[in-house]
Design a protein around this motif. Structure first.
Motif, mmCIF file in Angstrom:
data_model
loop_
_atom_site.group_PDB
_atom_site.id
_atom_site.type_symbol
_atom_site.label_atom_id
_atom_site.label_comp_id
_atom_site.label_asym_id
_atom_site.label_seq_id
_atom_site.Cartn_x
_atom_site.Cartn_y
_atom_site.Cartn_z
ATOM 1 N N ASN A 39 0.759 -1.357 0.060
ATOM 2 C CA ASN A 39 -0.372 0.154 0.200
ATOM 3 C C ASN A 39 1.029 1.167 0.036
ATOM 4 O O ASN A 39 0.554 2.100 0.404
ATOM 5 N N ARG A 40 1.532 1.561 -1.103
ATOM 6 C CA ARG A 40 2.424 2.728 -1.193
ATOM 7 C C ARG A 40 2.169 3.028 -3.166
ATOM 8 O O ARG A 40 2.444 3.568 -3.491
ATOM 9 N N PRO A 41 0.069 3.054 -3.000
ATOM 10 C CA PRO A 41 0.403 3.639 -4.168
ATOM 11 C C PRO A 41 1.025 4.784 -5.444
ATOM 12 O O PRO A 41 0.638 4.728 -5.934
ATOM 13 N N GLU A 42 1.094 5.860 -4.614
ATOM 14 C CA GLU A 42 1.811 7.145 -4.887
ATOM 15 C C GLU A 42 3.572 6.464 -5.735
ATOM 16 O O GLU A 42 3.487 7.400 -6.560
ATOM 17 N N ARG A 43 3.674 5.501 -5.582
ATOM 18 C CA ARG A 43 5.069 4.872 -6.101
ATOM 19 C C ARG A 43 4.963 3.651 -6.269
ATOM 20 O O ARG A 43 6.173 2.844 -6.190
ATOM 21 N N LYS A 44 3.520 2.911 -6.747
ATOM 22 C CA LYS A 44 3.728 2.071 -7.282
ATOM 23 C C LYS A 44 3.286 1.069 -6.065
ATOM 24 O O LYS A 44 4.499 0.371 -6.753
ATOM 25 N N ASN A 45 3.380 0.884 -4.664
ATOM 26 C CA ASN A 45 3.433 0.094 -4.171
ATOM 27 C C ASN A 45 5.727 -0.979 -4.006
ATOM 28 O O ASN A 45 4.903 -2.120 -3.877
ATOM 29 N N PRO A 46 6.175 -0.218 -4.290
ATOM 30 C CA PRO A 46 7.559 -0.417 -3.967
ATOM 31 C C PRO A 46 8.212 -1.021 -2.942
ATOM 32 O O PRO A 46 7.073 -1.010 -1.224
ATOM 33 N N THR A 66 -3.904 -20.907 12.088
ATOM 34 C CA THR A 66 -5.272 -22.151 12.475
ATOM 35 C C THR A 66 -6.020 -20.631 12.324
ATOM 36 O O THR A 66 -7.604 -22.080 11.913
ATOM 37 N N ASP A 67 -6.043 -19.461 11.734
ATOM 38 C CA ASP A 67 -6.847 -19.140 11.190
ATOM 39 C C ASP A 67 -6.898 -18.444 9.737
ATOM 40 O O ASP A 67 -7.917 -17.386 9.113
ATOM 41 N N VAL A 68 -5.822 -19.181 9.157
ATOM 42 C CA VAL A 68 -5.937 -18.257 7.732
ATOM 43 C C VAL A 68 -5.558 -20.317 7.166
ATOM 44 O O VAL A 68 -4.579 -20.419 7.068
ATOM 45 N N LYS A 69 -6.325 -20.254 5.800
ATOM 46 C CA LYS A 69 -6.156 -21.459 5.239
ATOM 47 C C LYS A 69 -5.441 -20.394 3.486
ATOM 48 O O LYS A 69 -5.655 -21.866 2.751
ATOM 49 N N ALA A 70 -5.897 -19.788 3.569
ATOM 50 C CA ALA A 70 -5.356 -18.965 1.886
ATOM 51 C C ALA A 70 -4.836 -17.723 2.133
ATOM 52 O O ALA A 70 -5.266 -16.590 2.918
ATOM 53 N N VAL A 71 -4.740 -17.105 1.119
ATOM 54 C CA VAL A 71 -3.266 -15.854 0.832
ATOM 55 C C VAL A 71 -4.100 -15.044 -0.197
ATOM 56 O O VAL A 71 -3.900 -15.584 -1.536
ATOM 57 N N VAL A 72 -4.133 -13.637 -0.333
ATOM 58 C CA VAL A 72 -4.448 -13.228 -1.651
ATOM 59 C C VAL A 72 -3.241 -12.270 -0.863
ATOM 60 O O VAL A 72 -3.206 -11.276 -0.230
ATOM 61 N N ILE A 73 -2.528 -11.355 -2.309
ATOM 62 C CA ILE A 73 -1.447 -10.255 -2.241
ATOM 63 C C ILE A 73 -1.218 -10.021 -2.988
ATOM 64 O O ILE A 73 -1.945 -10.082 -4.145
ATOM 65 N N HIS A 74 -2.046 -8.335 -3.336
ATOM 66 C CA HIS A 74 -2.042 -7.690 -4.506
ATOM 67 C C HIS A 74 -1.796 -6.276 -4.090
ATOM 68 O O HIS A 74 -0.759 -6.001 -2.514
ATOM 69 N N GLY A 75 -1.072 -5.307 -4.272
ATOM 70 C CA GLY A 75 -1.406 -3.194 -4.604
ATOM 71 C C GLY A 75 -2.435 -2.649 -5.076
ATOM 72 O O GLY A 75 -3.364 -3.506 -5.906
ATOM 73 N N ALA A 76 -1.419 -1.943 -4.085
ATOM 74 C CA ALA A 76 -2.833 -1.309 -3.735
ATOM 75 C C ALA A 76 -3.110 -0.159 -4.721
ATOM 76 O O ALA A 76 -2.307 0.308 -6.235
ATOM 77 N N GLY A 77 -4.430 0.659 -5.765
ATOM 78 C CA GLY A 77 -4.326 1.662 -6.604
ATOM 79 C C GLY A 77 -4.159 0.690 -7.876
ATOM 80 O O GLY A 77 -4.885 -0.515 -7.807
ATOM 81 N N GLU A 78 -3.434 1.031 -9.257
ATOM 82 C CA GLU A 78 -3.353 0.376 -9.653
ATOM 83 C C GLU A 78 -2.099 -0.206 -10.151
ATOM 84 O O GLU A 78 -2.224 -0.992 -11.467
ATOM 85 N N ASN A 79 -1.691 -0.611 -9.477
ATOM 86 C CA ASN A 79 -0.428 -1.815 -9.832
ATOM 87 C C ASN A 79 -0.425 -1.885 -8.650
ATOM 88 O O ASN A 79 -0.691 -2.193 -8.008
ATOM 89 N N PHE A 80 0.122 -3.756 -8.958
ATOM 90 C CA PHE A 80 1.072 -4.321 -8.183
ATOM 91 C C PHE A 80 2.189 -4.130 -7.238
ATOM 92 O O PHE A 80 2.045 -3.942 -5.980
ATOM 93 N N CYS A 81 3.434 -3.953 -8.037
ATOM 94 C CA CYS A 81 4.301 -3.692 -7.338
ATOM 95 C C CYS A 81 5.713 -3.224 -8.062
ATOM 96 O O CYS A 81 5.961 -4.176 -9.016
ATOM 97 N N SER A 82 6.483 -2.361 -8.213
ATOM 98 C CA SER A 82 7.516 -1.754 -8.964
ATOM 99 C C SER A 82 8.637 -2.208 -8.449
ATOM 100 O O SER A 82 9.379 -2.344 -8.990
#
Length: 283
Positions: A39-46, A66-82
């Motif tokens: 979540n650093r969208p102003e710099r494309k989430n580096p 014990t309470d997490v069985k799957a993980v989703v990773i994404h970037g804030a804004g319109e980019n994943f990660c620079s």
């Protein structure tokens, strides 16, 4: 060992992470699906030194959650990660001596190891820029959803480095093939979403507005399945890379026998006999 001693020992190796307070990225857990938001969208989430280390440590803890069985990773804004932050990471690296450089490269590699070692399926939701270490995060995930505007680039050669970073030369060819991987790692060029999908990097392409929802729905579908068995599947998918076919068949025989001893296997049979849908509980 008594039952009470065994319970105490097991309790010491169980974690609940719904209340985890991430310092360098977003974190939430809903119905056993964890969502990591860069979540650093102003710099494309580096990524920074700190976010690398925290991600590594969090994925290590997921092995005991014990309470997490799957993980989703994404970037804030319109980019994943620079990738690695140019100012916070690349500039300081220029002045570090070799032993400290090796500490850094081993630490980043440990993040990939931790992602592969945790039993939960990891789904990357990739929109926009997915470059450098960001491309590695997507590559190290178990599944990837993209968009037509996804831009995948392994930029290491553009900054005078080899493409063999964080396991890329081992993992990427297994996903998209040796020749295509070589092209991306040598040239550092960007691959479009359509190319990435055609090459098998993305499982499917989604509308950008629905991307994260689609990834979370896929994760929820996995959570509704036999999650202990999913963990075994993930382990075998990675472990069998270095096995002969005969070794893999024997290893899978042992793994499947373990799964046959679970209650989820019994539940599936009982549901089949009753002509109903099984409700899995992950044990």
């Amino acid at each position: 060992m008594t039952r009470s001693n065994a319970d105490a020992l097991l309790a010491g190796n169980r974690l609940t992470l719904a209340g985890y307070e991430a310092r360098h990225f977003g974190w939430s857990v809903t119905k056993k699906v964890a969502t990591i938001t860069l979540n650093r969208p102003e710099r494309k989430n580096p990524l920074t030194f700190e976010s690398y280390a925290e991600l590594r440590d969090l994925f290590r803890q997921l092995a005991y959650a014990t309470d997490v069985k799957a993980v989703v990773i994404h970037g804030a804004g319109e980019n994943f990660c620079s990738g690695g932050d140019v100012h916070d990471i690349i500039a300081p690296l220029i002045d570090l001596p070799m032993p400290e450089l090796l500490l850094f490269t081993r630490m980043t590699g440990d993040l990939v190891k931790a992602m592969r070692d945790c039993p939960q399926p990891v789904i990357a939701a990739v929109d926009g820029v997915c470059a450098g270490a960001g491309a590695i995060l997507a590559m190290a995930s178990d599944m990837r959803l993209g968009t037509t505007r996804s831009k995948l680039a392994f930029l290491f050669s553009r900054v005078g480095l080899a493409g063999c970073d964080m396991g890329a030369c081992a993992i990427l060819p297994r996903i998209i093939g040796q020749g295509r991987a070589a092209e991306l790692l040598y040239t550092g060029r960007s691959a479009s979403g359509d190319e990435g999908h055609a090459w098998g990097f993305y499982n499917r392409l989604c509308d950008p507005a629905a991307l994260v929802d689609e990834a979370q729905k896929l994760a929820a579908d996995l959570v509704a399945g036999p999650t202990f068995a999913h963990g075994i599947t993930k382990k075998m998918l990675h472990q069998e890379w270095s096995m002969s076919i005969d070794e893999a068949i024997e290893s899978e025989a042992q793994a499947q026998a373990i799964c046959m001893s679970t209650r989820d296997f019994e539940r599936a049979y009982s549901a089949f006999a009753a002509k109903s849908r099984p409700v899995f509980e992950g044990d």
